[in-house]
Design a protein around this motif. Sequence first.
Motif, PDB file in Angstrom:
ATOM      1  N   GLU A  25       5.399  -4.497 -20.490  1.00 24.27           N
ATOM      2  CA  GLU A  25       6.371  -3.573 -20.685  1.00 24.27           C
ATOM      3  C   GLU A  25       6.508  -2.311 -19.493  1.00 24.27           C
ATOM      4  O   GLU A  25       7.485  -2.043 -19.153  1.00 24.27           O
ATOM      5  N   ALA A  26       5.298  -2.148 -19.115  1.00 26.29           N
ATOM      6  CA  ALA A  26       4.888  -1.218 -18.027  1.00 26.29           C
ATOM      7  C   ALA A  26       5.591  -1.975 -16.643  1.00 26.29           C
ATOM      8  O   ALA A  26       6.104  -1.113 -16.041  1.00 26.29           O
ATOM      9  N   TYR A  27       5.333  -3.157 -16.548  1.00 27.61           N
ATOM     10  CA  TYR A  27       6.047  -3.911 -15.332  1.00 27.61           C
ATOM     11  C   TYR A  27       7.558  -3.798 -15.544  1.00 27.61           C
ATOM     12  O   TYR A  27       8.104  -3.514 -14.426  1.00 27.61           O
ATOM     13  N   ALA A  28       8.025  -4.068 -16.354  1.00 30.26           N
ATOM     14  CA  ALA A  28       9.560  -4.154 -16.945  1.00 30.26           C
ATOM     15  C   ALA A  28      10.025  -2.569 -16.781  1.00 30.26           C
ATOM     16  O   ALA A  28      11.239  -2.533 -15.874  1.00 30.26           O
ATOM     17  N   GLN A  29       9.421  -1.652 -17.292  1.00 28.02           N
ATOM     18  CA  GLN A  29       9.922  -0.372 -17.001  1.00 28.02           C
ATOM     19  C   GLN A  29       9.745   0.020 -15.577  1.00 28.02           C
ATOM     20  O   GLN A  29      11.049   0.768 -15.057  1.00 28.02           O
ATOM     21  N   GLY A  30       8.867  -0.453 -14.752  1.00 28.30           N
ATOM     22  CA  GLY A  30       8.774   0.166 -13.523  1.00 28.30           C
ATOM     23  C   GLY A  30       9.826  -0.855 -12.675  1.00 28.30           C
ATOM     24  O   GLY A  30      10.490  -0.040 -11.708  1.00 28.30           O
ATOM     25  N   ALA A  31      10.063  -1.920 -12.936  1.00 24.09           N
ATOM     26  CA  ALA A  31      11.266  -2.868 -12.298  1.00 24.09           C
ATOM     27  C   ALA A  31      12.590  -2.218 -12.484  1.00 24.09           C
ATOM     28  O   ALA A  31      13.176  -1.873 -11.567  1.00 24.09           O
ATOM     29  N   ARG A  32      12.634  -1.898 -13.857  1.00 25.29           N
ATOM     30  CA  ARG A  32      14.186  -1.416 -14.071  1.00 25.29           C
ATOM     31  C   ARG A  32      14.286  -0.021 -13.450  1.00 25.29           C
ATOM     32  O   ARG A  32      15.315   0.242 -12.979  1.00 25.29           O
ATOM     33  N   SER A  33      13.272   0.763 -13.242  1.00 28.13           N
ATOM     34  CA  SER A  33      13.507   2.199 -12.643  1.00 28.13           C
ATOM     35  C   SER A  33      13.651   1.879 -11.134  1.00 28.13           C
ATOM     36  O   SER A  33      14.339   2.668 -10.581  1.00 28.13           O
ATOM     37  N   ALA A  34      13.305   0.880 -10.511  1.00 29.52           N
ATOM     38  CA  ALA A  34      13.772   0.534  -9.250  1.00 29.52           C
ATOM     39  C   ALA A  34      15.258  -0.303  -9.150  1.00 29.52           C
ATOM     40  O   ALA A  34      15.681  -0.558  -8.015  1.00 29.52           O
ATOM     41  N   GLY A  35      15.961  -0.392  -9.979  1.00 33.01           N
ATOM     42  CA  GLY A  35      17.381  -1.129 -10.233  1.00 33.01           C
ATOM     43  C   GLY A  35      17.038  -2.568 -10.168  1.00 33.01           C
ATOM     44  O   GLY A  35      18.271  -3.305 -10.103  1.00 33.01           O
ATOM     45  N   HIS A  36      15.832  -3.314 -10.464  1.00 33.65           N
ATOM     46  CA  HIS A  36      15.890  -4.732 -10.509  1.00 33.65           C
ATOM     47  C   HIS A  36      16.390  -4.989 -11.880  1.00 33.65           C
ATOM     48  O   HIS A  36      16.286  -4.456 -12.938  1.00 33.65           O
ATOM     49  N   VAL A  37      16.728  -6.380 -12.132  1.00 37.00           N
ATOM     50  CA  VAL A  37      17.258  -6.817 -13.296  1.00 37.00           C
ATOM     51  C   VAL A  37      16.088  -7.540 -14.075  1.00 37.00           C
ATOM     52  O   VAL A  37      15.472  -8.506 -13.312  1.00 37.00           O
ATOM     53  N   VAL A  38      15.730  -7.267 -15.286  1.00 34.05           N
ATOM     54  CA  VAL A  38      14.704  -7.860 -15.750  1.00 34.05           C
ATOM     55  C   VAL A  38      15.070  -8.490 -17.042  1.00 34.05           C
ATOM     56  O   VAL A  38      15.925  -7.862 -18.109  1.00 34.05           O
ATOM     57  N   GLU A  39      14.397  -9.716 -17.343  1.00 34.71           N
ATOM     58  CA  GLU A  39      14.803 -10.487 -18.468  1.00 34.71           C
ATOM     59  C   GLU A  39      13.403 -11.007 -19.060  1.00 34.71           C
ATOM     60  O   GLU A  39      12.401 -11.215 -17.979  1.00 34.71           O
ATOM     61  N   THR A  40      12.824 -11.041 -20.233  1.00 35.46           N
ATOM     62  CA  THR A  40      11.855 -11.162 -20.735  1.00 35.46           C
ATOM     63  C   THR A  40      11.919 -12.541 -21.807  1.00 35.46           C
ATOM     64  O   THR A  40      12.916 -12.530 -22.499  1.00 35.46           O
ATOM     65  N   ILE A  41      11.091 -13.381 -21.491  1.00 32.54           N
ATOM     66  CA  ILE A  41      10.854 -14.423 -22.744  1.00 32.54           C
ATOM     67  C   ILE A  41       9.408 -14.306 -23.183  1.00 32.54           C
ATOM     68  O   ILE A  41       8.594 -14.368 -22.840  1.00 32.54           O
ATOM     69  N   ASP A  42       9.649 -13.989 -24.501  1.00 28.81           N
ATOM     70  CA  ASP A  42       8.162 -13.963 -25.252  1.00 28.81           C
ATOM     71  C   ASP A  42       8.026 -15.408 -25.917  1.00 28.81           C
ATOM     72  O   ASP A  42       8.678 -15.412 -27.041  1.00 28.81           O
ATOM     73  N   VAL A  43       6.964 -15.994 -25.487  1.00 28.80           N
ATOM     74  CA  VAL A  43       6.679 -17.471 -26.004  1.00 28.80           C
ATOM     75  C   VAL A  43       6.313 -17.408 -27.362  1.00 28.80           C
ATOM     76  O   VAL A  43       6.820 -18.381 -27.955  1.00 28.80           O
ATOM     77  N   GLY A  44       5.587 -16.329 -27.882  1.00 27.81           N
ATOM     78  CA  GLY A  44       5.302 -16.262 -29.283  1.00 27.81           C
ATOM     79  C   GLY A  44       6.173 -16.077 -30.143  1.00 27.81           C
ATOM     80  O   GLY A  44       6.101 -16.201 -31.290  1.00 27.81           O
ATOM     81  N   GLN A  45       7.235 -15.965 -29.769  1.00 27.47           N
ATOM     82  CA  GLN A  45       8.488 -15.599 -30.732  1.00 27.47           C
ATOM     83  C   GLN A  45       9.600 -16.984 -30.607  1.00 27.47           C
ATOM     84  O   GLN A  45      10.300 -16.978 -31.409  1.00 27.47           O
ATOM     85  N   LEU A  46       8.903 -18.036 -29.890  1.00 26.28           N
ATOM     86  CA  LEU A  46      10.038 -19.232 -29.822  1.00 26.28           C
ATOM     87  C   LEU A  46       9.387 -20.286 -30.846  1.00 26.28           C
ATOM     88  O   LEU A  46       8.253 -20.298 -30.975  1.00 26.28           O
ATOM     89  N   ASP A  47      10.240 -21.187 -31.216  1.00 30.46           N
ATOM     90  CA  ASP A  47       9.906 -22.174 -31.948  1.00 30.46           C
ATOM     91  C   ASP A  47      10.374 -23.492 -31.319  1.00 30.46           C
ATOM     92  O   ASP A  47      11.550 -23.778 -31.208  1.00 30.46           O
ATOM     93  N   PHE A  48       9.220 -24.309 -30.914  1.00 25.62           N
ATOM     94  CA  PHE A  48       9.663 -25.590 -30.206  1.00 25.62           C
ATOM     95  C   PHE A  48       8.678 -26.710 -30.364  1.00 25.62           C
ATOM     96  O   PHE A  48       7.380 -26.242 -30.425  1.00 25.62           O
ATOM     97  N   PRO A  49       8.955 -27.936 -30.549  1.00 25.64           N
ATOM     98  CA  PRO A  49       7.877 -28.841 -30.409  1.00 25.64           C
ATOM     99  C   PRO A  49       7.122 -28.937 -29.399  1.00 25.64           C
ATOM    100  O   PRO A  49       7.382 -28.839 -28.081  1.00 25.64           O
ATOM    101  N   LEU A  50       5.930 -29.582 -29.406  1.00 27.49           N
ATOM    102  CA  LEU A  50       5.118 -29.862 -28.267  1.00 27.49           C
ATOM    103  C   LEU A  50       5.495 -31.510 -27.743  1.00 27.49           C
ATOM    104  O   LEU A  50       5.766 -32.060 -28.618  1.00 27.49           O
ATOM    105  N   LEU A  51       5.172 -31.658 -26.544  1.00 23.37           N
ATOM    106  CA  LEU A  51       5.502 -33.094 -25.988  1.00 23.37           C
ATOM    107  C   LEU A  51       4.403 -33.850 -26.261  1.00 23.37           C
ATOM    108  O   LEU A  51       3.085 -33.496 -26.318  1.00 23.37           O
ATOM    109  N   ARG A  52       4.742 -35.134 -26.910  1.00 20.26           N
ATOM    110  CA  ARG A  52       3.553 -36.203 -27.438  1.00 20.26           C
ATOM    111  C   ARG A  52       3.559 -37.446 -26.889  1.00 20.26           C
ATOM    112  O   ARG A  52       2.622 -38.091 -27.280  1.00 20.26           O
ATOM    113  N   SER A  53       4.237 -37.861 -26.025  1.00 19.09           N
ATOM    114  CA  SER A  53       4.470 -39.007 -25.445  1.00 19.09           C
ATOM    115  C   SER A  53       4.892 -39.037 -23.941  1.00 19.09           C
ATOM    116  O   SER A  53       5.810 -38.237 -23.551  1.00 19.09           O
TER     117      SER A  53
END
Length: 194
Positions: A25-53
């Motif tokens: 979040e500190a990184y994102a705030q710094g980036a936004r303050s300088a005009g960068h466009v920031v997107e975040t993926i929170d892997v812990g919030q995603l639901d997906f299967p593991l590859l098994r083969s």
Amino acid sequence: MAKRILIIQGHPDGSTPHLCHALSEAYAQGARSAGHVVETIDVGQLDFPLLRSKSDWDKGTLPQSLMASQLAIKSAEHLVFFFPLWLGGMPALLKGFMEQVMRPAVGLFVDGGTRPGRPLSGRSARIVITMGMPASLYRWYFRAHSLKALKRSILGFVGVAPVRDTLIGAVEAMDAGRRAQWMERMHDLGRRAA
């Protein structure tokens, strides 16, 4: 010049904030303050299967829940990974995420999976790892093997360069002053998209 930055929050516990979340979040705030466009993926919030083969790895379809993540990776100019060191490496959920979004038809090959290439060339990255041990111990005694694997065998393989790193050790002993210093450093890195 403003950059498109993608933060990949790799802490597998998305139910409660951790140090990795505060750092990102500190990184994102710094980036936004300088005009960068920031997107975040929170892997812990995603639901997906593991590859098994091997068949899944070679020919399986990307789960619907990861399609936006794949698009975000492809459209970003700078990738930033945050995760805790677990059992000497990245948490299994983050590894499973990377396996899904970086398999041959998705990330390792170009022209729809027909020829090897470096489809993510032109992108840079930073890897931020938190750990209980001193960072110098991880880097010099344990040779930072999991960091090197992510840098070379995953990101480097698909063309991401340069890949820089920040190791934050002894987090259980971190006092408020040291925590504030790290937050300020992340804010500065974000501002510079570094």
